[in-house]
Design an enzyme around this catalytic site. Structure first.
Site, PDB file in Angstrom:
ATOM      1  N   HIS A  12       0.863  -1.202   0.000  1.00  0.00           N
ATOM      2  CA  HIS A  12       0.000   0.000   0.000  1.00  0.00           C
ATOM      3  C   HIS A  12       0.891   1.241   0.000  1.00  0.00           C
ATOM      4  O   HIS A  12       1.511   1.558   1.009  1.00  0.00           O
ATOM      5  CB  HIS A  12      -0.881  -0.019   1.253  1.00  0.00           C
ATOM      6  N   HIS A  59       1.403   5.468  -1.680  1.00  0.00           N
ATOM      7  CA  HIS A  59       0.926   6.620  -2.464  1.00  0.00           C
ATOM      8  C   HIS A  59       2.098   7.260  -3.183  1.00  0.00           C
ATOM      9  O   HIS A  59       3.059   7.673  -2.538  1.00  0.00           O
ATOM     10  CB  HIS A  59       0.260   7.643  -1.540  1.00  0.00           C
ATOM     11  N   ARG A  73       1.381   9.428  -6.194  1.00  0.00           N
ATOM     12  CA  ARG A  73       0.910  10.594  -6.958  1.00  0.00           C
ATOM     13  C   ARG A  73       1.435  10.551  -8.409  1.00  0.00           C
ATOM     14  O   ARG A  73       1.622   9.494  -8.950  1.00  0.00           O
ATOM     15  CB  ARG A  73       1.308  11.921  -6.293  1.00  0.00           C
ATOM     16  N   ASN A  81      -5.628   7.474  -5.301  1.00  0.00           N
ATOM     17  CA  ASN A  81      -6.240   8.762  -4.914  1.00  0.00           C
ATOM     18  C   ASN A  81      -5.365   9.953  -5.309  1.00  0.00           C
ATOM     19  O   ASN A  81      -5.072  10.812  -4.503  1.00  0.00           O
ATOM     20  CB  ASN A  81      -6.526   8.793  -3.406  1.00  0.00           C
ATOM     21  N   LYS A 135     -10.300   0.157  -4.862  1.00  0.00           N
ATOM     22  CA  LYS A 135     -10.159   0.710  -3.515  1.00  0.00           C
ATOM     23  C   LYS A 135     -11.379   1.546  -3.149  1.00  0.00           C
ATOM     24  O   LYS A 135     -11.811   2.406  -3.920  1.00  0.00           O
ATOM     25  CB  LYS A 135      -8.911   1.603  -3.469  1.00  0.00           C
ATOM     26  N   HIS A 181      -4.397  -0.492   6.366  1.00  0.00           N
ATOM     27  CA  HIS A 181      -3.870   0.281   7.509  1.00  0.00           C
ATOM     28  C   HIS A 181      -4.751   0.219   8.764  1.00  0.00           C
ATOM     29  O   HIS A 181      -5.305   1.208   9.215  1.00  0.00           O
ATOM     30  CB  HIS A 181      -3.583   1.742   7.119  1.00  0.00           C
ATOM     31  N   ASP A 196       1.598   2.677   3.514  1.00  0.00           N
ATOM     32  CA  ASP A 196       0.731   3.845   3.378  1.00  0.00           C
ATOM     33  C   ASP A 196       1.571   5.117   3.298  1.00  0.00           C
ATOM     34  O   ASP A 196       1.087   6.211   3.607  1.00  0.00           O
ATOM     35  CB  ASP A 196      -0.262   3.924   4.549  1.00  0.00           C
ATOM     36  N   HIS A 239       3.453  14.382   1.272  1.00  0.00           N
ATOM     37  CA  HIS A 239       2.816  15.693   1.344  1.00  0.00           C
ATOM     38  C   HIS A 239       3.895  16.740   1.513  1.00  0.00           C
ATOM     39  O   HIS A 239       4.716  16.635   2.430  1.00  0.00           O
ATOM     40  CB  HIS A 239       1.852  15.755   2.538  1.00  0.00           C
ATOM     41  N   ALA A 287      -2.311  18.327   6.197  1.00  0.00           N
ATOM     42  CA  ALA A 287      -2.534  17.175   5.325  1.00  0.00           C
ATOM     43  C   ALA A 287      -2.243  15.892   6.087  1.00  0.00           C
ATOM     44  O   ALA A 287      -1.312  15.831   6.888  1.00  0.00           O
ATOM     45  CB  ALA A 287      -1.637  17.276   4.101  1.00  0.00           C
TER      46      ALA A 287
HETATM   47  C1  NCD Z   1      -3.233   9.029   2.366  1.00  0.00           C
HETATM   48  C2  NCD Z   1      -2.799  10.027   1.305  1.00  0.00           C
HETATM   49  O1  NCD Z   1      -2.203  11.051   1.638  1.00  0.00           O
HETATM   50  O2  NCD Z   1      -3.012   9.774   0.140  1.00  0.00           O
HETATM   51  N1  NCD Z   1      -3.138   9.656   3.655  1.00  0.00           N
HETATM   52  C3  NCD Z   1      -3.096   9.050   4.852  1.00  0.00           C
HETATM   53  O3  NCD Z   1      -3.150   9.730   5.873  1.00  0.00           O
HETATM   54  N2  NCD Z   1      -2.961   7.768   4.953  1.00  0.00           N
HETATM   55  C4  NCD Z   1      -4.602   8.559   2.080  1.00  0.00           C
HETATM   56  C5  NCD Z   1      -5.035   7.356   2.840  1.00  0.00           C
HETATM   57  O4  NCD Z   1      -4.459   6.271   2.720  1.00  0.00           O
HETATM   58  O5  NCD Z   1      -5.985   7.478   3.621  1.00  0.00           O
HETATM   59 ZN    ZN Z   2      -3.272   5.047   1.908  1.00  0.00          ZN
END
Ligand code: NCD
Ligand code: ZN
Length: 359
Positions: free
Chosen positions: A13, A15, A17, A41, A98, A178, A253, A257, A269
């Protein structure tokens, strides 16, 4: 001291971007893992099959030097086409869908309400074709009153939805992403099943509780969703995470940011950046729990198995040799990300105990 993994790590998992952000962060994951589940996302989210194919292509051309298998996930929304779901899964463009509860986390406004999820038409098809449903398992709005649910209660308030899903779609493959709450840890212990109901656990949810989030004032770089819970909940996830159970695996996860969005006077964020130290930190947690012998299953085996992939053999030597993170992560264009453990004052940096030995 050394510890050898006989398989390569897998990220369950993450992120990444797009654009400059993708370029800045993806190599951290790709240099530790052979493959991973890339979350959808972004802005805009990965809703159609074309979005997914374009995203996969963007990753390939952004990090051509990395040998990494990006497994793309679709974002379940009201616009999701059932035909896309089926075709995309059968042709290997995306591997799972998701669920994001609308408004509960970063870039979730195209998500759906938790009580609507069980009736989404895609689920029947997914059950039939064996496509996993990944859950951001929080209920943020109460269906009957329309009122917001307390942020600390959102995960356990989702459990009835999870039960309904299991009743309506007994063969659907589900991953609770998570996990953070005591109730969810208990639910998983009771019902976890490597083929049908699995969960991922992050580094931060096994290392930090809400006490740490509020230590010496609010710590914006630790703010993430689901919000860290009580110390007892953290301990429960640490115990379950390191237990060697076949239904739990690594998913950092890690979310990038830029500092100006974390250190902002109006809002912060959610998301922590841990990708740079994924393997060292999971090793740290497992060693502290006296369960290094379970690390390989957690990091390398259970994730791929759930997704119907072969764990990837390969020797990874972990060596216990302390280090600190010495710099921010720079993003082309001037933004910066504060990686977990970095501090401007050297004596305040986190001491990472483990590292991957360079061949
Ligand atoms: C994730 C994100 O920034 O994309 N943020 C987070 O706090 N985990 C989104 C998510 O997994 O909820
Ligand atoms: Zn996530």
């Amino acid at each position: 001291m050394e510890y050898i993994l006989r398989y390569l790590p897998f990220e369950g998992h993450v992120h990444w971007r797009q654009g400059a952000m993708l370029k800045a962060v993806a190599p951290y994951t790709a240099r530790q893992c052979w493959g991973g589940i890339i979350m959808p996302n972004r802005v805009p989210p990965i809703i159609t099959l074309d979005d997914a194919a374009a995203h996969k292509h963007e990753i390939l051309v952004t990090i051509p030097e990395e040998d990494f298998e990006s497994l793309i996930v679709g974002y379940l929304s009201e616009e999701t086409s059932i035909d896309d779901v089926r075709r995309g899964f059968e042709s290997g463009v995306w591997i799972a869908m998701k669920f994001y509860p609308r408004g509960a986390t970063t870039n979730s406004k195209e998500g759906i309400n938790s009580w609507e999820l069980p009736f989404h038409p895609a689920l029947k098809v997914m059950e039939e074709i064996g496509m996993p449903l990944l859950l951001h398992a929080e209920a943020n709005v109460d269906e009957s009153t329309g009122k917001e649910i307390d942020i600390y209660d959102r995960e356990y308030r989702f459990i009835p939805v999870l039960e309904e899903l299991r009743k309506l779609y007994p063969r659907l493959k589900i991953s609770v992403e998570h996990g953070t709450s005591l109730e969810m840890a208990q639910f998983m212990e009771e019902h976890g099943d490597p083929k049908k109901l699995v969960c991922t656990v992050t580094i931060q949810h096994m290392m930090f509780s809400r006490q740490d989030l509020h230590k010496d004032g609010f710590q914006p770089h630790m703010m993430c969703y689901p919000i860290p819970k009580r110390a007892e909940a953290m301990m429960a996830w640490r115990k379950l995470g390191t237990s060697g159970k076949p239904y739990i695996f690594a998913g950092t996860d890690s979310a990038p940011h830029p500092t100006h969005k974390k250190e902002s006077s109006c809002g912060c964020a959610g998301g922590m950046f841990t990708a740079h130290a994924m393997v060292p930190l999971y090793a740290h947690i497992f060693e502290q729990a006296g369960r290094l012998h379970n690390l390989e299953e957690f990091l390398c085996i259970n994730g791929p198995r759930f997704y119907g992939l072969e764990p990837r053999p390969g020797l990874v030597t972990l060596v216990k040799k302390p280090w600190t993170k010495q710099s921010m992560v720079a993003v082309n264009g001037g933004e910066k990300i504060r990686p977990f453990g970095y501090h401007e004052e050297p004596e305040k940096r986190f001491r990472f105990e483990w590292q991957i030995k360079k061949p």
